[in-house]
Write a protein that holds these residues in place. Structure first.
Motif, PDB file in Angstrom:
ATOM      1  N   ARG A 299     -44.021  -3.879 -50.346  1.00  0.00           N
ATOM      2  CA  ARG A 299     -44.660  -2.623 -50.775  1.00  0.00           C
ATOM      3  C   ARG A 299     -45.924  -2.364 -49.967  1.00  0.00           C
ATOM      4  O   ARG A 299     -46.229  -1.239 -49.585  1.00  0.00           O
ATOM      5  N   ASP A 300     -46.671  -3.451 -49.720  1.00  0.00           N
ATOM      6  CA  ASP A 300     -47.901  -3.293 -48.943  1.00  0.00           C
ATOM      7  C   ASP A 300     -47.599  -2.789 -47.541  1.00  0.00           C
ATOM      8  O   ASP A 300     -48.363  -1.995 -46.980  1.00  0.00           O
ATOM      9  N   PHE A 301     -46.470  -3.246 -46.979  1.00  0.00           N
ATOM     10  CA  PHE A 301     -46.105  -2.775 -45.640  1.00  0.00           C
ATOM     11  C   PHE A 301     -45.921  -1.263 -45.614  1.00  0.00           C
ATOM     12  O   PHE A 301     -46.411  -0.573 -44.731  1.00  0.00           O
TER      13      PHE A 301
ATOM     14  N   LYS B 261     -45.755  -3.465 -23.895  1.00  0.00           N
ATOM     15  CA  LYS B 261     -45.888  -4.507 -24.915  1.00  0.00           C
ATOM     16  C   LYS B 261     -44.511  -5.120 -25.196  1.00  0.00           C
ATOM     17  O   LYS B 261     -43.477  -4.500 -24.954  1.00  0.00           O
ATOM     18  N   ARG B 262     -44.517  -6.336 -25.723  1.00  0.00           N
ATOM     19  CA  ARG B 262     -43.260  -7.041 -25.964  1.00  0.00           C
ATOM     20  C   ARG B 262     -42.775  -6.783 -27.385  1.00  0.00           C
ATOM     21  O   ARG B 262     -43.573  -6.773 -28.339  1.00  0.00           O
ATOM     22  N   ILE B 263     -41.471  -6.564 -27.516  1.00  0.00           N
ATOM     23  CA  ILE B 263     -40.872  -6.265 -28.819  1.00  0.00           C
ATOM     24  C   ILE B 263     -40.677  -7.573 -29.589  1.00  0.00           C
ATOM     25  O   ILE B 263     -39.925  -8.455 -29.161  1.00  0.00           O
TER      26      ILE B 263
ATOM     27  N   VAL C 180     -48.118  -5.891 -34.226  1.00  0.00           N
ATOM     28  CA  VAL C 180     -48.083  -7.138 -34.998  1.00  0.00           C
ATOM     29  C   VAL C 180     -49.514  -7.601 -35.261  1.00  0.00           C
ATOM     30  O   VAL C 180     -50.340  -7.656 -34.332  1.00  0.00           O
ATOM     31  N   MET C 181     -49.786  -7.888 -36.519  1.00  0.00           N
ATOM     32  CA  MET C 181     -51.129  -8.322 -36.901  1.00  0.00           C
ATOM     33  C   MET C 181     -51.519  -9.577 -36.127  1.00  0.00           C
ATOM     34  O   MET C 181     -50.745 -10.531 -36.025  1.00  0.00           O
ATOM     35  N   GLY C 182     -52.722  -9.576 -35.567  1.00  0.00           N
ATOM     36  CA  GLY C 182     -53.239 -10.738 -34.874  1.00  0.00           C
ATOM     37  C   GLY C 182     -52.793 -10.868 -33.433  1.00  0.00           C
ATOM     38  O   GLY C 182     -53.087 -11.881 -32.790  1.00  0.00           O
TER      39      GLY C 182
ATOM     40  N   LEU D 162     -47.797  -7.864 -29.007  1.00  0.00           N
ATOM     41  CA  LEU D 162     -46.526  -7.784 -29.705  1.00  0.00           C
ATOM     42  C   LEU D 162     -46.469  -6.560 -30.609  1.00  0.00           C
ATOM     43  O   LEU D 162     -47.477  -6.167 -31.216  1.00  0.00           O
ATOM     44  N   VAL D 163     -45.292  -5.957 -30.693  1.00  0.00           N
ATOM     45  CA  VAL D 163     -45.063  -4.837 -31.606  1.00  0.00           C
ATOM     46  C   VAL D 163     -43.705  -5.029 -32.287  1.00  0.00           C
ATOM     47  O   VAL D 163     -42.799  -5.664 -31.744  1.00  0.00           O
TER      48      VAL D 163
END
Length: 601
Positions: free
Chosen positions: A24-26, A75-77, A159-161, A165-166
């Protein structure tokens, strides 16, 4: 499956219940991020829409395909995650928003929801790839153009951090997979067809239909077909068709791999068919034969694409080379000789072509469809085709050139397409069976008046046959002729048509069907190519009608039309009215297929 489990499976196929809050947070983060940009906000509104918003006619802001992905270029998937939304689910997030009526609930249960793994296998990108803006938009368009998909959009989530990355989230909205077509010409002439375009949720298509015409010797007829898409993840599709009616009896096998995207290197096709008691060789033939024809047809082609450098980031240039072969062998036909009924000679055709194209897209809506995202191509295609024909009584060479260009005018928000094609045969020193085609299409900007939207369409088409066989002709019955017109008296070897149409998209909706009103004026001249086209006899068609379309269904657009045809020929009555299913017109996307002879139709 519950909405909570859908969220869970979207983020990770084996997430446990204690991760539901993270799911849900996402989506909360997704909404927050989407609302920071006008484009992604619009995409969010497209997929996460409340029922009352569906009642509006919304014209989407134009954007160049791939523009939204440019900030993530290189960016890398990390992950590619696919979510599929059922056709009659009004809201993807709010658990209080339920499917509104029992009919929609039942339809969702009957519907073959697209398999996420099937959709993922169709993509030309994967986890670990470097994100390319053009390739990502190409993949998005590929899924959106599937005949059982209403819409598809990629959303890029960093991507967090990590700054490199995505995650790619592909949101897919299904169409109800079952549909039917009906064409009521009169009480004595009717056809109906039932089909499923997404059997098993894997893109298989099955069709079955019948037709009745009491005025024909064979009053009843049937058609059945089965198509399979992406066999063993090879990008190859195949189909088997059977039909038997008063027009013909046919069995056909077709196998094909298309140049789907910029990433496709090899393509090809194979077609084998047997036709009996037919009055035509193909549906677009310029000859209606009184004697029944029995014949076999075979064709095969193979092609290769080559990537070329382009100065534009969101436009790709390609070179194509193709080779093709076809064979036509008659068993029943009119009497033939070296100078008699040449159109029915047995023949084998060997062709090769080289083509150059550059294509880019922008996204809009309310052009040919009633609200769904439409990918509008612009760019150019140049193609040169040559080869030879080994005929029953002769040997000829063939040469043709085609040029297409489409322009999108950003300031006026208009679209213009033009095509020029010229081809023909060389029998020793004699040029024959030549064909010149000139087409022009103009689509105006979308105009607004309150809750209504208006768009104008203009077409100017010209076709002339050069030293065609004596038995060949063209009519005004074709798509580039006068709509609704059906006559074999108005024929010739030269045709000029002007087609005008106004389309009004309304806010009205009933049972999920949107309403659009249209009116048209078509003018055409047809006759001998020995005269100026304006000296040939002119015919007219003027009419109006209503088009109904439900974007959640795979149905054709339902069209109710009334038209008048002043100076109608004796074998065609005016006025004309009827109801039928109409295919949505398609843009020419400068695609390359197997080499073939220009159709004289």
């Amino acid at each position: 499956m519950s909405e909570d489990s859908l969220f869970t499976n979207t983020l990770n196929g084996n997430l446990k219940d204690d991760t539901l809050k993270d799911g849900r947070d996402f989506y909360k983060k997704l909404k927050s991020k989407a609302y920071k940009n006008s484009i992604t906000k619009e995409l969010y509104g497209l997929f996460f829409v409340s029922p009352n918003k569906e009642e509006l006619v919304i014209d989407k802001k134009r954007e160049q395909s791939g523009q939204v992905f440019l900030p993530y270029e290189g960016k890398r998937i990390n992950k590619v995650i696919v979510d599929v939304i059922p056709p009659f689910k009004p809201n993807f997030l709010d658990s209080l928003q339920k499917t509104r009526i029992w009919l929609e609930k039942t339809a969702n249960k009957l519907h073959n929801t697209s398999s996420r793994s099937h959709i993922k296998k169709l993509l030309y990108l994967k986890e670990g790839d470097t994100l390319d803006a053009y390739n990502t938009s190409e993949n998005e368009r590929l899924i959106r153009n599937l005949p059982y998909i209403k819409d598809a959009q990629f959303i890029v989530i960093p991507v967090m951090g990590s700054s490199e990355l995505v995650d790619l989230y592909l949101l897919v909205k299904d169409q109800f997979s079952w549909g039917f077509d009906i064409d009521v010409g009169s009480i004595t002439s009717t056809s109906i067809e039932l089909y499923n375009r997404n059997l098993y949720g894997r893109g298989h298509e099955i069709r079955s239909g019948f037709e009745y015409n009491s005025s024909k010797s064979q009053s009843w007829g049937y058609i059945a077909s089965y198509k399979i898409q992406n066999i063993k993840n090879s990008r190859i599709s195949t189909g088997l068709t059977f039909s038997n009616n008063y027009k013909k009896s046919l069995i056909e096998l077709a196998v094909k791999k298309r140049f789907e995207t910029y990433m496709t290197r090899y393509a090809g096709g194979l077609t084998l068919s047997k036709t009996m008691h037919s009055n035509k060789i193909s549906p677009n033939d310029p000859i209606l034969n009184e004697e029944p024809l029995d014949f076999n047809y075979a064709s095969a082609w193979l092609g290769r694409s080559y990537k070329l450098k382009s100065t534009k980031k969101l436009a790709k240039t390609q070179l194509f080379s193709t080779l093709g072969f076809s064979s036509l062998n008659f068993f029943k036909r009119p009497k033939v000789d070296s100078d008699l009924n040449k159109f029915f000679h047995n023949k084998r055709m060997y062709l090769a072509s080289i083509a150059l194209n550059q294509t880019q897209y922008f996204k809009s809506n309310l052009i040919y469809n009633f609200g769904r995202t439409e990918d509008i191509p612009y760019g150019y295609l140049m193609q040169l085709t040559g080869g030879f024909e080994d005929r029953e009584f002769s040997y000829r060479k063939y040469l043709a050139f085609e040029y297409e260009r489409a322009t999108h005018f950003y300031k006026t928000k208009a679209y213009f397409f033009t095509k020029f094609a010229l081809g023909g045969y060389f029998d020793r020193d004699r040029y024959e069976q030549g064909n010149l085609i000139i087409q022009n299409k103009f689509i105006s900007r979308l105009r607004k008046t309150g809750r209504y939207r208006f768009r104008n369409f203009v077409e100017l088409n010209y076709n002339i046959g050069i030293r065609r066989f004596p038995e060949e002709f063209i009519t005004l019955n074709s798509p580039t002729g006068i709509r609704g017109f059906s006559s074999l008296e108005a024929l010739g070897t030269q045709r000029l048509t002007l087609k005008l149409e106004n389309m009004t998209f309304t806010p009205f909706m009933a049972a999920g069907f949107r309403f659009a009103f249209f009116n048209f004026l078509d003018i055409g001249t047809i006759g001998s190519n020995q005269h100026h086209p304006f000296k040939n006899k002119a015919y007219y068609g003027v009419g109006l009608g209503i088009r109904l379309n439900n974007e959640n269904l795979v149905f054709k657009t339902i069209e109710l039309r009334f038209a008048l045809y002043p100076k109608a020929p004796s074998d065609f009555s005016s006025p004309q009215y009827g109801i039928s299913g109409e295919d949505r017109p398609n843009f020419s996307n400068f695609s390359v297929d197997g080499p073939k002879v220009l159709d004289f139709e």
